[in-house]
Design a protein around this motif. Structure first.
Motif, PDB file in Angstrom:
ATOM      1  N   CYS A  51       0.871  -1.174   0.000  1.00  0.00           N
ATOM      2  CA  CYS A  51       0.000   0.000   0.000  1.00  0.00           C
ATOM      3  C   CYS A  51       0.915   1.234   0.000  1.00  0.00           C
ATOM      4  CB  CYS A  51      -0.866  -0.037   1.255  1.00  0.00           C
ATOM      5  SG  CYS A  51      -1.875   1.435   1.518  1.00  0.00           S
ATOM      6  N   CYS A  53       1.093   3.419   2.095  1.00  0.00           N
ATOM      7  CA  CYS A  53       1.545   3.699   3.467  1.00  0.00           C
ATOM      8  C   CYS A  53       2.815   2.917   3.803  1.00  0.00           C
ATOM      9  CB  CYS A  53       0.443   3.368   4.466  1.00  0.00           C
ATOM     10  SG  CYS A  53       0.094   1.598   4.633  1.00  0.00           S
ATOM     11  N   CYS A  60      -2.053  -3.547   6.003  1.00  0.00           N
ATOM     12  CA  CYS A  60      -2.463  -2.139   6.094  1.00  0.00           C
ATOM     13  C   CYS A  60      -3.739  -2.039   6.933  1.00  0.00           C
ATOM     14  CB  CYS A  60      -2.701  -1.577   4.695  1.00  0.00           C
ATOM     15  SG  CYS A  60      -3.563   0.012   4.725  1.00  0.00           S
ATOM     16  N   TRP A  63      -6.874  -0.771   4.738  1.00  0.00           N
ATOM     17  CA  TRP A  63      -7.497  -1.714   3.807  1.00  0.00           C
ATOM     18  C   TRP A  63      -8.062  -2.948   4.516  1.00  0.00           C
ATOM     19  CZ3 TRP A  63      -9.463  -0.136  -0.366  1.00  0.00           C
ATOM     20  CH2 TRP A  63      -8.904   0.956  -1.030  1.00  0.00           C
ATOM     21  N   HIS A 268      -3.099   5.786   1.521  1.00  0.00           N
ATOM     22  CA  HIS A 268      -3.398   4.353   1.517  1.00  0.00           C
ATOM     23  C   HIS A 268      -3.839   3.983   0.104  1.00  0.00           C
ATOM     24  CE1 HIS A 268      -2.830   3.559   5.739  1.00  0.00           C
ATOM     25  NE2 HIS A 268      -3.452   4.688   6.011  1.00  0.00           N
TER      26      HIS A 268
HETATM   27 ZN   LIG Z   1      -2.095   1.506   3.786  1.00  0.00          ZN
END
Ligand SMILES: [Zn+2]
Length: 315
Positions: A51, A53, A60, A63, A268
């Motif tokens: 992701c 992030c 994540c 998600w 994200h």
């Molecule tokens: Zn993420």
């Protein structure tokens, strides 16, 4: 849910500057970038790629919670089956069916089934984004014409399309260059795909005229030429914000002054351009390398293929 989830869909051919615009818009408190939802089944659910992030899709926190809200868990999803559905429904070659539905005809059931799934993802992502950051709008940078058209048919969503386009010769040159994809662990997909200038030129015409058609079919659309954005980035961002239905906020000191900045708000984003990772130092400048590096023969090919369409869009 009575209020529809607002989605600002960034559409157009890749390598047109859309990732930079996405990152800038993600700095607004009222928006939340989720990346390219069209690829979420392959790159997120099945392949567990990174992701934006920095965590893998399955790790994540954003998600994972989206999957829980939409389906109970992502493990409830047969990713191969949904990927197959996506390939049969959300594709350029399916545009005639989708356009008929936009004109009021019934959407074929396989398309409807797929739209139920991806629409649930977008609704859950929007709900979670609002809870976490107060964002009212999710930014979807799927870019595909068919995704924009299909998502517009979901009654749970209020889809507005930001159609970004750039001089086709610049786009064609960019698609000949190698760009690594850090989220993939290796193998064939470790680089973003490359396309010949002729192929890019053909896609430039069909994609951009397709987005213009979508607008004529009533999908709210704002067209933005990347070159115009570079000339007046802050003015363009204000126009986009107004189009999306939000007050255009001022960027805090140091974030972006219209030509340079540091974009540090994490995203994200479940798939997309490598620029989505980490904080990004940005300096706006026109990348016109194509004017010297795209061979004359290829330039003539691109110019010839895109000729009439270029006039429509002022190139
Ligand atoms: Zn993420």
């Amino acid at each position: 849910m009575t209020e529809r989830q607002r989605v600002l869909f960034i559409g157009g051919l890749g390598r047109s500057g859309s990732t930079l615009i996405e990152r800038l818009l993600n700095e607004y408190p009222s928006t939340f970038a989720i990346g390219e939802s069209v690829h979420i089944w392959e790159r997120g659910v099945r392949d567990d790629e990174l992701c934006g992030c920095g965590d893998s899709f399955s790790e994540c926190v954003f998600w994972s919670e989206v999957g829980r809200r939409a389906f109970g868990s992502w493990s409830e999803i047969d990713s191969e089956r949904v990927i197959d559905m996506r390939w049969h429904t959300d594709r350029t070659r399916q545009m005639p069916q989708i356009v008929r539905a936009l004109r009021g005809k019934t959407l074929p059931s396989e398309h409807r089934d797929y739209l139920d799934l991806i629409g649930s993802v977008l609704v859950a992502a929007g709900e979670l984004a609002r809870e976490r950051t107060g964002a009212e709008i999710i930014l979807d940078s799927s870019k595909h014409l068919s995704s924009a058209a299909l998502y517009s048919l979901d009654e749970r969503l209020d889809v507005r399309v930001l159609h970004v386009l750039r001089d086709p010769r610049g786009v064609a040159y960019s698609w000949t260059k190698e760009i690594a994809r850090p989220e993939a662990s290796g193998g064939d997909m470790a680089e973003m795909p490359r396309y010949s200038p002729a192929r890019t030129a053909g896609r430039w015409v069909s994609d951009n005229t397709g987005f213009a058609q979508l607008e004529r079919l009533g999908v709210p659309t704002l067209r933005l030429r990347y070159e115009d954005f570079l000339n007046d980035s802050l003015g363009s961002l204000r126009t986009i914000a107004t189009f999306a239905g939000i007050e255009p906020p001022d960027f805090p000191e140091g974030v972006f002054d219209g030509s340079t900045g540091v974009l540090a708000t994490p995203m994200h984003s479940a798939a997309g351009n490598p620029m989505r990772f980490g904080s990004a130092d940005v300096t706006l400048r026109l990348d016109d390398a194509w004017t010297t590096k795209l061979p004359a023969q290829q330039r003539r090919v691109v110019s010839a293929i895109t000729g009439p369409a270029r006039k429509i869009f002022g190139y």
